[in-house]
Design an enzyme around this catalytic site. Sequence first.
Site, PDB file in Angstrom:
ATOM      1  N   TYR A  65       0.973  14.093   1.399  1.00 18.41           N
ATOM      2  CA  TYR A  65       0.685  14.638   2.729  1.00 18.41           C
ATOM      3  C   TYR A  65       0.908  16.151   2.799  1.00 18.41           C
ATOM      4  O   TYR A  65       1.243  16.692   3.848  1.00 18.41           O
ATOM      5  CB  TYR A  65       1.511  13.917   3.808  1.00 18.41           C
ATOM      6  CG  TYR A  65       1.317  12.408   3.783  1.00 18.41           C
ATOM      7  CD1 TYR A  65       0.072  11.845   4.086  1.00 18.41           C
ATOM      8  CD2 TYR A  65       2.351  11.551   3.422  1.00 18.41           C
ATOM      9  CE1 TYR A  65      -0.118  10.474   4.038  1.00 18.41           C
ATOM     10  CE2 TYR A  65       2.162  10.169   3.373  1.00 18.41           C
ATOM     11  CZ  TYR A  65       0.927   9.639   3.680  1.00 18.41           C
ATOM     12  OH  TYR A  65       0.738   8.279   3.627  1.00 18.41           O
ATOM     13  N   GLY A 117       1.901   5.007  -0.474  1.00 18.87           N
ATOM     14  CA  GLY A 117       1.237   6.305  -0.606  1.00 18.87           C
ATOM     15  C   GLY A 117       2.264   7.344  -1.017  1.00 18.87           C
ATOM     16  O   GLY A 117       2.357   7.756  -2.169  1.00 18.87           O
ATOM     17  N   ARG A 118       3.103   7.715  -0.053  1.00 16.03           N
ATOM     18  CA  ARG A 118       4.100   8.767  -0.263  1.00 16.03           C
ATOM     19  C   ARG A 118       4.987   8.524  -1.493  1.00 16.03           C
ATOM     20  O   ARG A 118       5.221   9.424  -2.279  1.00 16.03           O
ATOM     21  CB  ARG A 118       4.989   8.829   0.981  1.00 16.03           C
ATOM     22  CG  ARG A 118       5.989   9.954   0.972  1.00 16.03           C
ATOM     23  CD  ARG A 118       6.978   9.811   2.135  1.00 16.03           C
ATOM     24  NE  ARG A 118       6.376   9.372   3.360  1.00 16.03           N
ATOM     25  CZ  ARG A 118       5.985  10.168   4.358  1.00 16.03           C
ATOM     26  NH1 ARG A 118       6.181  11.455   4.263  1.00 16.03           N
ATOM     27  NH2 ARG A 118       5.429   9.669   5.441  1.00 16.03           N
ATOM     28  N   GLU A 137       0.815  -1.225   0.000  1.00 15.37           N
ATOM     29  CA  GLU A 137       0.000   0.000   0.000  1.00 15.37           C
ATOM     30  C   GLU A 137       0.844   1.270   0.000  1.00 15.37           C
ATOM     31  O   GLU A 137       0.811   2.052   0.943  1.00 15.37           O
ATOM     32  CB  GLU A 137      -0.876   0.032   1.258  1.00 15.37           C
ATOM     33  CG  GLU A 137      -1.920  -1.036   1.295  1.00 15.37           C
ATOM     34  CD  GLU A 137      -2.670  -1.057   2.618  1.00 15.37           C
ATOM     35  OE1 GLU A 137      -3.797  -1.563   2.619  1.00 15.37           O
ATOM     36  OE2 GLU A 137      -2.135  -0.564   3.632  1.00 15.37           O
ATOM     37  N   CYS A 168      -0.257  33.281  11.834  1.00 19.21           N
ATOM     38  CA  CYS A 168      -0.023  34.034  13.065  1.00 19.21           C
ATOM     39  C   CYS A 168       0.539  33.152  14.165  1.00 19.21           C
ATOM     40  O   CYS A 168      -0.094  32.971  15.213  1.00 19.21           O
ATOM     41  CB  CYS A 168      -1.321  34.680  13.515  1.00 19.21           C
ATOM     42  SG  CYS A 168      -1.970  35.753  12.253  1.00 19.21           S
TER      43      CYS A 168
HETATM   44  N1  LLP Z   1      -1.297   1.743   4.604  1.00 16.84           N
HETATM   45  C1  LLP Z   1      -1.707   2.150   5.807  1.00 16.84           C
HETATM   46  C2  LLP Z   1      -2.590   1.287   6.590  1.00 16.84           C
HETATM   47  C3  LLP Z   1      -1.289   3.378   6.320  1.00 16.84           C
HETATM   48  O1  LLP Z   1      -1.696   3.770   7.516  1.00 16.84           O
HETATM   49  C4  LLP Z   1      -0.449   4.211   5.535  1.00 16.84           C
HETATM   50  C5  LLP Z   1      -0.004   5.512   6.026  1.00 16.84           C
HETATM   51  C6  LLP Z   1      -0.065   3.744   4.268  1.00 16.84           C
HETATM   52  C7  LLP Z   1      -0.503   2.505   3.836  1.00 16.84           C
HETATM   53  C8  LLP Z   1       0.812   4.555   3.338  1.00 16.84           C
HETATM   54  O2  LLP Z   1       2.053   4.803   3.867  1.00 16.84           O
HETATM   55  P1  LLP Z   1       3.164   5.520   2.982  1.00 16.84           P
HETATM   56  O3  LLP Z   1       3.519   4.607   1.836  1.00 16.84           O
HETATM   57  O4  LLP Z   1       2.599   6.809   2.503  1.00 16.84           O
HETATM   58  O5  LLP Z   1       4.271   5.714   3.926  1.00 16.84           O
HETATM   59  N2  LLP Z   1       1.120  12.308   7.411  1.00 16.84           N
HETATM   60  C9  LLP Z   1       2.334  11.563   7.586  1.00 16.84           C
HETATM   61  C10 LLP Z   1       2.225  10.144   7.070  1.00 16.84           C
HETATM   62  C11 LLP Z   1       1.141   9.353   7.716  1.00 16.84           C
HETATM   63  C12 LLP Z   1       1.043   7.968   7.163  1.00 16.84           C
HETATM   64  C13 LLP Z   1      -0.162   7.278   7.684  1.00 16.84           C
HETATM   65  N3  LLP Z   1      -0.382   5.980   7.134  1.00 16.84           N
HETATM   66  C14 LLP Z   1       3.486  12.300   6.904  1.00 16.84           C
HETATM   67  O6  LLP Z   1       3.267  13.321   6.303  1.00 16.84           O
HETATM   68  O7  LLP Z   1       4.630  11.859   7.001  1.00 16.84           O
END
Ligand code: LLP
Length: 436
Positions: free
Chosen positions: A392, A294-295, A292, A363
């Site tokens: 994000y 995302g980033r 999965e 602010c």
């Molecule tokens: N799967 C699940 C169940 C997750 O909770 C997450 C991210 C992902 C996949 C994707 O993870 P990635 O490949 O994006 O690392 N706002 C934070 C990141 C929070 C991630 C939350 N869960 C930031 O800006 O670093």
Amino acid sequence: MVGALAHVLPEGAGERRGHLIIGGCDVVELADEFGTPLVIFDERQIRDRARRYRTALEQHAPGGTVIYASKAYSGLTALRLLHEEGVEVDVASGGELFAALQAGFPPERIHMHGNNKDAREISEALDAGVGTIVIDGAQEIDLVDGIAAELGVRQRVMLRLTPGVDPNTHHAIATGQVDSKFGFPLRDGIAERAVAAVRAAPNLELIGVDAHLGSQLLDLSVFAPAARVLADFVASVGGDDLTHLDIGGGLGIAYTRGDRPPSIEEFCRTVATAVGEAWAEKGMATPRLHIEPGRSMVGRAGVTLYRVGGVKEIPGVRTYVSVDGGMSDQMRPMLYGAVYEPLIANRVTAPHTDTVRLVGKHCESGDVLVADAMLADPRVGDLVCLPATGAYGVAMANNYNGQPRPAVVMVQDGAARLVTRRETYEDLISREIPVA
Ligand code: LLP
């Protein structure tokens, strides 16, 4: 400067007459046309990442599924591109589910997460016919089973586990440890009881387990011990039903020139090998692997462009450079101490040798985008580009201080298209009940 940040900016980023070029577009012209702050996504970069993930996963884990974690950025155009590229999608709320459906994802290619899904969100998901629900807590077992019964469906589910490993990342984005709000811990029989309860639920079909270890991982060594713990657990609860394993996302990206994240290919190979070996040690057939990301799918594809409005030099102290966004469009420095490397987009070839504090317009003294930014003699009217903000960034944007959220454009082959219009003042009060 573009060269020094080559692996932080979208691939193919360049320079023309001192201006930053992304996707063949001069970002100075984009700022003039669309205003600032502006989020710019390189469309090809998003597609390319999706293809690389699919190819690498198929090579190392045949039959595996790449599921985009839409929390990183859930703009409809990006979702549509990713659907076209054949990836599936993970949603963490009813709102993300709605966006995925609007973007055209077939429901069976949508997978729902969330540690506190409410009855409405679960009904929406089951009603739409999502592929999988990832059950995150004991309360959800009866809830999903009951709603499935009402709707007359048998829902495929996975159980989210916390394998008790430390993924070596910022504590706010580490999720694999036992002390976590997510998932079922593998101790005191808690996860075993959850498996038994799901198996006993007439309207649920258990297909496997799920564990997301953490985010912005630059070291993948955590996957081998995590896979062994998960394999142990799966072996201990037996059964032919646990045929799938979702190992989550987490691959980090480069935010500064010193960051060297593993590649997508390395991630897929490491994860698939760890899982294959751990399952083989237990004499079990390799599970169907879900990942999965995302980033790492969208982070590097996006940059944020700001206009400098003020330069304040305090002799012997420091220089503050204020831009027209800040903690409303980019929360990561404030939440995780994230460090970015900005550049002056309209003078990229000038030496970036002045250390300044890049701040937003909000602010709060904490509205610091980059504490020690190296910029090229920043002046009022300059454009500052913050690279690697595709994930994000917009996804966590807010309206603090009545700041409208930025516009988003997609660029490719020298053409730009607006995909999200800038928020208006009217948007800001659109939910208010009129006062007169
Ligand atoms: N799967 C699940 C169940 C997750 O909770 C997450 C991210 C992902 C996949 C994707 O993870 P990635 O490949 O994006 O690392 N706002 C934070 C990141 C929070 C991630 C939350 N869960 C930031 O800006 O670093």
